[in-house]
Each structure stands twice: as C-alpha cells, then as structure tokens.
Write an enzyme that holds these catalytic residues in place. Structure first.
Site, PDB file in Angstrom:
ATOM      1  N   LYS A 151       0.841  -1.193  -0.052  1.00  0.00           N
ATOM      2  CA  LYS A 151      -0.182  -0.026   0.075  1.00  0.00           C
ATOM      3  C   LYS A 151       0.912   1.364   0.077  1.00  0.00           C
ATOM      4  O   LYS A 151       1.134   1.746   1.019  1.00  0.00           O
ATOM      5  CB  LYS A 151      -0.904  -0.149   1.061  1.00  0.00           C
ATOM      6  CG  LYS A 151      -2.253   0.762   1.094  1.00  0.00           C
ATOM      7  CD  LYS A 151      -3.267   0.533   2.139  1.00  0.00           C
ATOM      8  CE  LYS A 151      -4.207   1.551   2.358  1.00  0.00           C
ATOM      9  NZ  LYS A 151      -4.842   2.010   0.877  1.00  0.00           N
TER      10      LYS A 151
HETATM   11  N1  PMP Z   1      -8.165  -1.305  -2.754  1.00  0.00           N
HETATM   12  C1  PMP Z   1      -7.351  -0.164  -2.842  1.00  0.00           C
HETATM   13  C2  PMP Z   1      -6.694   0.112  -3.885  1.00  0.00           C
HETATM   14  C3  PMP Z   1      -7.288   0.691  -1.758  1.00  0.00           C
HETATM   15  O1  PMP Z   1      -6.566   1.686  -1.667  1.00  0.00           O
HETATM   16  C4  PMP Z   1      -8.184   0.367  -0.468  1.00  0.00           C
HETATM   17  C5  PMP Z   1      -8.271   1.227   0.929  1.00  0.00           C
HETATM   18  N2  PMP Z   1      -7.422   2.116   0.918  1.00  0.00           N
HETATM   19  C6  PMP Z   1      -9.217  -0.729  -0.540  1.00  0.00           C
HETATM   20  C7  PMP Z   1      -8.968  -1.639  -1.601  1.00  0.00           C
HETATM   21  C8  PMP Z   1      -9.912  -1.344   0.428  1.00  0.00           C
HETATM   22  O2  PMP Z   1      -9.070  -1.769   1.689  1.00  0.00           O
HETATM   23  P1  PMP Z   1      -9.414  -1.716   3.202  1.00  0.00           P
HETATM   24  O3  PMP Z   1     -10.836  -2.395   3.412  1.00  0.00           O
HETATM   25  O4  PMP Z   1      -8.310  -2.217   4.011  1.00  0.00           O
HETATM   26  O5  PMP Z   1      -9.593  -0.074   3.546  1.00  0.00           O
END
Ligand code: PMP
Length: 290
Positions: A151
């Site tokens: 991320k």
């Molecule tokens: N996909 C992407 C590209 C993201 O950036 C995020 C969250 N920021 C998610 C999916 C969802 O992830 P989460 O449920 O951990 O927030």
C-alpha cells in the site's frame, strides 16, 4: 487550537506539520500508508492495519522507526490529543529526505506522520439507494510490476481511474486487470452476489486484499452465506443479483448500476443490507479502546 498532527515523534499543530521538499515520499511516492477508522472511541481492526503497514514497509525495505506497539500507542495518543471519538486516521511512513536521485540509501531517516480527522463519507443516499459506477479505460497496475499488496504512496494508477469516472459523471471507477478481468475500484474492493453466494476477485487479479474485504467475507460466512474468490468479467457483474464495494472509508457501499446496466432489482439487495447491518454492529463492539 487546531488539529494536532503526529510528526516524527511529536504532536504539532497542523500548520506546523511540514516535511522537506527532498522527502522521497514527495519526490517519488516512495513510502507506505494506511487508512484506519475509529467508531465510538474504538479503533477498528488496528492490529490488521498496523500489520499491513509493516508488511508494505518490509517489502520495500523501508525501516519504520517505531515498534508496532509504539505505533499503536502513537495512533491512540493522536486521537486523544484531538478529542476525536469517530475518526479517519491516516498513517504515513515515507523514505524520508534524501538527494535528487532515486537511491533510498541516501535517505537517512524515515518520515512518520499520523493525521486524525473527521470522516468524509459518501452521502447517505449512496447507502440508501446505491451508487452507479463505470468501467474506466485505465487498467489496474500489473501485479507483476507493482504488487498491489504494497500500500504505497504511488496512487497515480487509481487517480487516473478516478478522473475517468468523474469525467463520466459518476463517483467511482471499476478497474479491470490488463487482461480484462474485474480487479477493484480506486480505493475499494468489489463483491457480487450470484445464486445467493458472495463472490469477489482473488488478489492475483491485481487488487489490494482489503481489511474490510476480509471482514465482510467473515461476516458472510457467519451468516451462512457461501463465499468464493473467483475471477470475474464485466458480464458477471452486469448479471449479478447484488453488488457492493468495501473499504475502510466507504464501509459497504451498494452498487445498483454498472456501465448503464441495472444490477438486480436496481436497489441495495437483501444480502448487502444484512452485511451492512452486521458490519455496523461489529464496529460498535470490536476495536482498540482509547
Ligand atoms: N483497494 C485499494 C486500492 C485501496 O486503496 C483500499 C483502501 N484504501 C482498498 C482496496 C480497501 O481496503 P481496506 O478495506 O483495507 O480499506
């Protein structure tokens, strides 16, 4: 007194929270982050988010200057300093200041900051009536080139897709893999309900394994709904009974139209509504208290 920001070990006023123009987080997007939420003074899935942050950092060989425990404490102290009970938390670690070359060895010290703020949600009607999305021309990054489990601060792929969705007059973009399979949206994972089962693409389709995604899969299994990770096409989406997005900020957002095709009955479906209720209930009891 304004918002307090945690920056490199200190709580400072937002107006004083400044970082160097030589920071490689800014120059190259060289860094990692997390978006976390708290509900009623409980930080939801904090361990999962901290673990994912450290995994992202480990893969890019970025040393986070705090232990996981100290990081957890820093999040809690920032929330307390801002007297926020329901908040959106942004945790960012960058490579830190270096020179104008790419070489991360020139960056001596990582930059760490934590922003806690009010949550910006989709409007209420999205949760009541559902949302429309469109497939955009920009494919999701090739996972072989940049693994989406990292991320990182490099979100241009998703930003381009977001711009394309906005240009098409909708709020969110459906991103496909380079091979044309459904991947995810710009900051959310995608699910469908077909023949009563809950389906979502597998991480190798090129998506971030979202923490909300995992949580919703658990909730569905507990509610005796079959859950499967499957490659899917736009055709599968168009002909689904229900569709929704998941993400920390969005929670569970029902989708009722994709590329002009009405999904199911054109309103949030039964399984979606049940998962939304169960998810909300979980956020009230599950979390790190502060
Ligand atoms: N996909 C992407 C590209 C993201 O950036 C995020 C969250 N920021 C998610 C999916 C969802 O992830 P989460 O449920 O951990 O927030």
């Amino acid at each position: 007194m304004g918002l307090k920001i945690y920056l490199n070990g200190k709580l400072v006023e937002a107006s004083e929270a400044k970082i160097s123009v030589f920071d490689h987080g800014l120059l190259y997007g060289d860094g990692v982050f997390e978006g976390i939420r708290s509900y009623g003074s409980l930080v939801f899935k904090l361990k999962e988010h901290v673990d994912r942050l450290y995994e992202s950092a480990h893969t890019i060989l970025l040393k986070i200057p705090l232990s996981k425990q100290a990081m957890t404490q820093a999040v809690v102290s920032t929330l307390k300093a801002n007297k926020l009970t329901d908040a959106y938390i942004r945790l960012v670690v960058t490579r830190g200041p270096g020179d104008l070359g790419l070489d991360p060895r020139k960056c001596e010290k990582a930059t760490l900051f934590i922003i806690t703020d009010k949550i910006v949600l989709y409007p209420d009607r999205v949760y009541k009536d559902g949302m429309e999305i469109v497939t955009v021309p920009t494919p999701r990054n090739l996972p072989e080139a940049l693994n989406p489990q990292i991320k990182s601060l490099n979100y241009l792929n998703n930003i381009l897709a977001k711009i394309e969705a906005t240009n098409a007059g909708v709020q969110e973009a459906l991103m496909l893999s380079a091979h044309g399979y459904v991947a995810e949206c710009t900051g959310d994972n995608i699910f469908i309900v077909k023949d009563g089962a809950l389906l979502t693409p597998p991480p190798y389709a090129g998506l971030l394994r979202g923490i909300t995604r995992g949580c919703v899969m658990d909730l569905a299994r507990k509610a005796r709904v079959a859950v499967r990770e499957e490659m899917m096409t736009r055709h599968d989406l168009y002909n689904a009974e229900e569709c929704f997005l998941t993400g920390t900020a969005a929670e569970i957002a029902p989708i009722v139209k994709i590329d002009g095709r009405v999904i199911g009955a054109g309103k949030p479906g039964k399984v979606t509504l049940k998962l939304m209720r169960n998810f909300r209930a979980l956020t009230k009891v599950d979390g790190v208290k502060y």
